[in-house]
Design an enzyme around this catalytic site. Sequence first.
Site, mmCIF file in Angstrom:
data_model
loop_
_atom_site.group_PDB
_atom_site.id
_atom_site.type_symbol
_atom_site.label_atom_id
_atom_site.label_comp_id
_atom_site.label_asym_id
_atom_site.label_seq_id
_atom_site.Cartn_x
_atom_site.Cartn_y
_atom_site.Cartn_z
ATOM 1 N N GLU B 127 -63.789 -2.548 26.121
ATOM 2 C CA GLU B 127 -64.357 -2.436 24.896
ATOM 3 C C GLU B 127 -64.176 -4.155 24.915
ATOM 4 O O GLU B 127 -63.540 -5.061 25.133
ATOM 5 C CB GLU B 127 -63.808 -1.353 24.000
ATOM 6 C CG GLU B 127 -63.786 -0.165 24.719
ATOM 7 C CD GLU B 127 -63.199 0.609 23.299
ATOM 8 O OE1 GLU B 127 -62.944 -0.263 22.163
ATOM 9 O OE2 GLU B 127 -63.203 1.303 23.871
ATOM 10 N N TRP B 156 -69.050 -4.733 29.322
ATOM 11 C CA TRP B 156 -68.802 -5.244 30.883
ATOM 12 C C TRP B 156 -69.032 -4.290 31.709
ATOM 13 O O TRP B 156 -68.218 -4.025 32.772
ATOM 14 C CB TRP B 156 -67.878 -6.303 30.500
ATOM 15 C CG TRP B 156 -67.573 -7.667 29.567
ATOM 16 C CD1 TRP B 156 -66.662 -7.537 28.453
ATOM 17 C CD2 TRP B 156 -68.259 -8.942 29.684
ATOM 18 N NE1 TRP B 156 -67.392 -9.244 28.405
ATOM 19 C CE2 TRP B 156 -68.793 -9.422 29.320
ATOM 20 C CE3 TRP B 156 -69.154 -9.123 30.872
ATOM 21 C CZ2 TRP B 156 -69.080 -10.873 28.986
ATOM 22 C CZ3 TRP B 156 -70.006 -10.552 31.849
ATOM 23 C CH2 TRP B 156 -69.839 -11.255 29.918
ATOM 24 N N ILE B 339 -66.767 -28.518 51.735
ATOM 25 C CA ILE B 339 -66.985 -29.016 52.822
ATOM 26 C C ILE B 339 -68.374 -29.510 52.906
ATOM 27 O O ILE B 339 -69.223 -29.846 54.104
ATOM 28 C CB ILE B 339 -66.767 -27.662 53.898
ATOM 29 C CG1 ILE B 339 -66.052 -27.641 54.129
ATOM 30 C CG2 ILE B 339 -67.215 -27.987 54.910
ATOM 31 C CD1 ILE B 339 -64.868 -26.940 54.804
ATOM 32 N N HIS B 340 -69.442 -28.230 52.667
ATOM 33 C CA HIS B 340 -70.827 -28.390 52.393
ATOM 34 C C HIS B 340 -70.771 -30.104 51.570
ATOM 35 O O HIS B 340 -72.399 -30.427 51.847
ATOM 36 C CB HIS B 340 -71.368 -27.287 52.178
ATOM 37 C CG HIS B 340 -71.659 -26.067 52.776
ATOM 38 N ND1 HIS B 340 -70.324 -25.871 53.217
ATOM 39 C CD2 HIS B 340 -72.347 -25.545 53.691
ATOM 40 C CE1 HIS B 340 -71.372 -24.520 53.614
ATOM 41 N NE2 HIS B 340 -72.168 -25.051 54.204
ATOM 42 N N GLU B 365 -61.242 -5.533 37.236
ATOM 43 C CA GLU B 365 -60.032 -4.557 37.814
ATOM 44 C C GLU B 365 -58.798 -5.398 37.519
ATOM 45 O O GLU B 365 -57.794 -4.876 38.473
ATOM 46 C CB GLU B 365 -60.488 -4.661 38.966
ATOM 47 C CG GLU B 365 -61.759 -4.115 39.274
ATOM 48 C CD GLU B 365 -61.712 -2.471 39.501
ATOM 49 O OE1 GLU B 365 -60.784 -1.995 39.186
ATOM 50 O OE2 GLU B 365 -62.939 -1.949 39.788
#
Lengths: 257, 399
Positions: B127, B156, B339-340, B365
């Site tokens: 809520e 949500w 890494i990119h 969750e």
Amino acid sequence: MNIVVCVKQVPDSAAQLTVEGGNISWGEAPLVINPWDEYAVEAALQKAGDLGGNVTVISMGKADETEALKHSLAMGCNEAVLISDPALAGSDNVAAARVLAAAIAKVDDVGLVFFGKQAIDSDTGTLPAQVARVLGWPTLTLVSAIDELSADGIKVERAIEEGRQVVKSRLPAVVSVIKDYGEPRYPSFMGIRKAARATIPVWALGELGIEAPAPVVAWPEVMAPQQREIATELITGGSPAEIAATLADKIMAEKVL
Amino acid sequence: MNFGLTEEHRMAQKMVRDFSQKEVAPIIQEYDRKQEMAPFILPRMGELGILGICIPEKYGGQGMDYISLGLACEELEAVDTTLRVVMSVHTGLCSMTIWQWGTEEQKQKFLVPLARGEKVGAGAFTEPGAGSDFSNIQATAKRDGDDYILNGEKMWISLASKADFALVTVRTQKNAAKPSGGLTAFIVDLTTPGVTRGDIHGKLGVRAGSTGWINFQDARVPAANRIGEEGEGFKVTMSAFDNGRYTVAAGATGLIRAALEASTDYANERKAFGRPIGQHQLIQSKIAHMTLNYEAAQLLYLKAGWLKNQGVRNTKETSAAKWFATEKSFEAANEAIQIHGAYGFSDEYNVERYLRNARGAVIYEGSNEIQQLIQASYALGERKDKALRMEMPAYEESV
Ligand SMILES: Cc1cc2nc3c(=O)[nH]c(=O)nc-3n(C[C@H](O)[C@H](O)[C@H](O)COP(=O)(O)OP(=O)(O)OC[C@H]3O[C@@H](n4cnc5c(N)ncnc54)[C@H](O)[C@@H]3O)c2cc1C
Ligand SMILES: Cc1cc2nc3c(=O)[nH]c(=O)nc-3n(C[C@H](O)[C@H](O)[C@H](O)COP(=O)(O)OP(=O)(O)OC[C@H]3O[C@@H](n4cnc5c(N)ncnc54)[C@H](O)[C@@H]3O)c2cc1C
């Protein structure tokens, strides 16, 4: 009438091929159903209703090569048979055609046999015609659509270099299908559960009542083609027209055109 | 002990992989940019049986085991988190809770269409004023003859605007001795008069998915839709989390794998200082960590799945799997961007989407702080599993 589909188990298309001492190896690549054969299975499953019969999937291969058959069962085929015999090691296409024809002849009341266009490993694309020749049945290769089908006959569209060709034939007949036929379905979970539990019968040459056919093709030498150095360049930036102009300049400069 | 997957598991894994790679991977970036859910996703996942993968055949499902559910979630989230979120809420929170706690009549009425994918389900607990502190939710239900009258707001809620049904937990008793004892769960048809809902926009991640709110204003829900007894809502909801969290854990494992694959591809290709960056040891260290974390996250969720198959309570194991996998998936996506280099900072590559998507799972969750409290309270002996009136059934193979 029943339908038979012939499927081959091949190395995954991402596999790296190497040749060492005249032997071809795909390394540890996972073995999968020949991608073209999924289209053949799809066609068989779609058309089984028209002939009111079952779909039996047949594969010739080594004793543990059941992956392609299980995949076909999971897609919905009713029966699967593996043709395997140590005496078949080193079979060529003529031998494979004789063996598959003998297996097809053992299935009851076959109206149609489906093949993929070609197998992605040895890639000859000749087996459908060869099997049809041994059976003495008409062959319809490179089929993109089946327009009519009943016990009386079949009408198909073939994709040939000149365009589309519409062909009619009596049954039983042999058909090889191409991708245009339509996307193969995924295996269903119910199908997967059934396939995972299925024990696949293996027919050896004894069951087929034939001797190992003598190969007519010999491979005196097997070699990998020379690797070529390939440089890739990505042309970026600018409008599509500018990119095209840059590409055209480069093609001219390299004297490709 | 057997660490191998069965042939059935591998076939199911490949089927879900083929679906997500062939049908979703090519279009996902477009929908992520548009912040919309691709309309074919829910019907297609239903038609393919993915939505009902682990529900028994007699309730309209596919009769696969809990491990297959996990493997499916891993494959789905390796393409995009929004696909796995569908499994978390439709299958984990909603369908599986009805399967565990519902009466036979409720299963026939609600579980069967959910398992077949004819209806879509959600789980509405959070809520505006209470998330982690769930026992303090304010939405209410009051008995009125054969109905309950629901009032309040849920926030949500994944698939709020897409779902047909939602499992909703609200307060039925104001001054219960323990606040958690005053809660009751219902399965609510979201077309009921008095129920309104909408989407939340401007989210950091899961942009190709749907997250929204549901408002109840004197919404009349039949008492026959009550899941469990009055006052059992807290337990029902915690059971829902045992399954929802499992899907999150398995999915996050898939995200680690996707980040790892993107990283190794790029590291083998991109050159710096005269060699592929994958030859630099600091890059190798990142890749080594991702590999290890992928393996560990997978082992944790598979163990939880194995316990589920045996019908053994797995709150602790599932919570650990969720905590570890989501934390490591965020880390993996972050390192994949590193890494990119600058390319990783652009949506030309997938890794920035992985990072934005991974961020949410550290919160929902049960936030990872809450998972830590759960782990510590088990370890300190403050928390012990008590038998439930309705236990999650063990996997039963039906032939
Ligand atoms: C070097 C070599 C070694 C071989 N060794 C063996 C062996 O040890 N054991 C053995 O059993 N066979 C062996 N074979 C035969 C092989 O399995 C193929 O069946 C045969 O060569 C078909 O050729 P292709 O792959 O070019 O098929 P293509 O003609 O390209 O295939 C067309 C279609 O035929 C069907 N098809 C192809 N192969 C099979 C198959 N095996 N079973 C069912 N349907 C099929 C598929 O539908 C496929 O799409 C060998 C072949 C070669 C070339
Ligand atoms: C994308 C997305 C999808 C979602 N989908 C759903 C859904 O489908 N259904 C649903 O019901 N909810 C859903 N949620 C809500 C989600 O479950 C909650 O956001 C979550 O439980 C945290 O609650 P909160 O946001 O109210 O944060 P709060 O509970 O207010 O927590 C704020 C911060 O305080 C920390 N904190 C709280 N209590 C403690 C404590 N005791 N010790 C230490 N730290 C603490 C939290 O970990 C967090 O970091 C979704 C959320 C997101 C982002």
